[in-house]
Scaffold this motif. Structure first.
Motif: not given
Length: 321
Positions: A52-74
């Motif tokens: 089924h369609p999923r709208k994902g998590n509330p924004q932001p979906w992607i953030i930069q960190t010193k160690a890499g990229v964190l995503n929570s697209v859902g």
């Protein structure tokens, strides 16, 4: 690039070269048609799709960190019905000769089974990648991919309803990857994709809050590359099905390192966001890299790692070469 020197043959996937985008990084491919000729790719991996369609998590979906990229697209996606009706026919028309693998995820075994049953009837899809990081409702929310029982249940259920090649995408958020890789193979997986993102967090000091809605996110990027190498090496030591490596590839040497550890092909994720032409550049760099490291073919890189030295003298001699 159309040369047997660069070709890799995998279950369900005849690749002209070993490189492809990771799930999600090219969405469903149509948005990248004008970036470059996608037929240059070894294969096209499509975004993780759910019943089924999923709208994902509330924004932001992607953030930069010193160690890499964190995503929570859902796992935001339009659902299998829309993908089947609106995306896959256009892809089949525009890219009839490019192998395509569709990633799927479900919260229950029944959802995995329904998805695979639908996809089995779609000729343009050559292989199915199982995203096993979604919470397993049947087991109280623990991800399928962190237990042998979860992997066995999901892979065997999909294997029972499709003749297409099945690749299990394994999670690195475990103590020992080897029993999970073995479980996937025994359950009928034709190959593995590894690794998925690692769980991480990033905090806002001024706001005294988490930077992502759910707090935790999936860490990807350059920081996880050595971990991906090690996980692939561990899994390759206990299974005889092919591995598609993914994790922190920022250079051609990174890609070949995953292959040296035991991967037969390589997916690239976050670098496609930084440079939409990263993959064609990587493909063009392959011939010179094979020459530099004295490999006759791309397939020769896989499993070419020498055995680990058993003593200091052997180590010293290996460094003298």
């Amino acid at each position: 690039m159309n040369n047997n020197r660069y070709a890799v043959s995998l279950p369900g996937l005849e690749l002209k070269n070993p490189f492809m985008p990771s799930s999600g990084s090219f969405y469903y491919g149509l948005d990248h048609i004008d970036d470059f000729d996608l037929n240059e790719l070894g294969a096209l991996v499509l975004k993780t799709t759910t019943m089924h369609p999923r709208k994902g998590n509330p924004q932001p979906w992607i953030i930069q960190t010193k160690a890499g990229v964190l995503n929570s697209v859902g796992l935001a996606n339009p659902g299998i019905a829309a993908v089947k009706a609106d995306y896959l026919p256009k892809l089949a028309e525009k890219l009839p000769n490019l192998p395509q693998m569709l990633s799927i995820s479900g919260e229950t075994i029944a959802e995995f089974t329904e998805l695979a049953t639908i996809i089995d009837q779609i000729p343009s899809i050559s292989a199915i990648e199982l995203n096993l990081s979604c919470p397993n409702v049947d087991e109280g929310g623990r991800a399928f991919g962190v237990s042998t029982t979860g992997i066995t249940a999901a892979v065997s259920a999909v294997r029972a309803v499709t003749t297409k090649a099945v690749y299990a995408k394994l999670s690195p958020n475990v103590t020992d990857i080897k029993p999970l890789a073995i479980a996937a193979q025994k359950a009928g997986a034709d190959g593995l994709t590894m690794v998925n993102t690692l769980v991480g967090m990033s905090l806002d000091l001024m706001a005294r809050s988490v930077r992502l809605y759910r707090g935790k996110g999936g860490l990807s990027g350059e920081a996880i590359h050595p971990l991906a190498v090690e996980f692939i090496w561990e899994a390759a030591s206990v299974v005889d099905i092919p591995i598609i490596g993914v994790g922190g590839v920022t250079t051609i040497d990174d890609a070949l390192e995953l292959m040296l550890a035991g991967a037969s092909a390589v997916q690239v994720g976050i670098m496609n966001k930084e440079d939409s032409l990263f993959l064609p550049k990587l493909i063009k760099q392959l011939p010179a890299a094979l020459d530099k490291y004295h490999f006759e073919t791309a397939a020769d890189v896989t499993y070419a790692l020498h055995p680990l030295p058993t003593d200091e003298d052997a180590w010293a001699k290996s460094k003298e070469k």
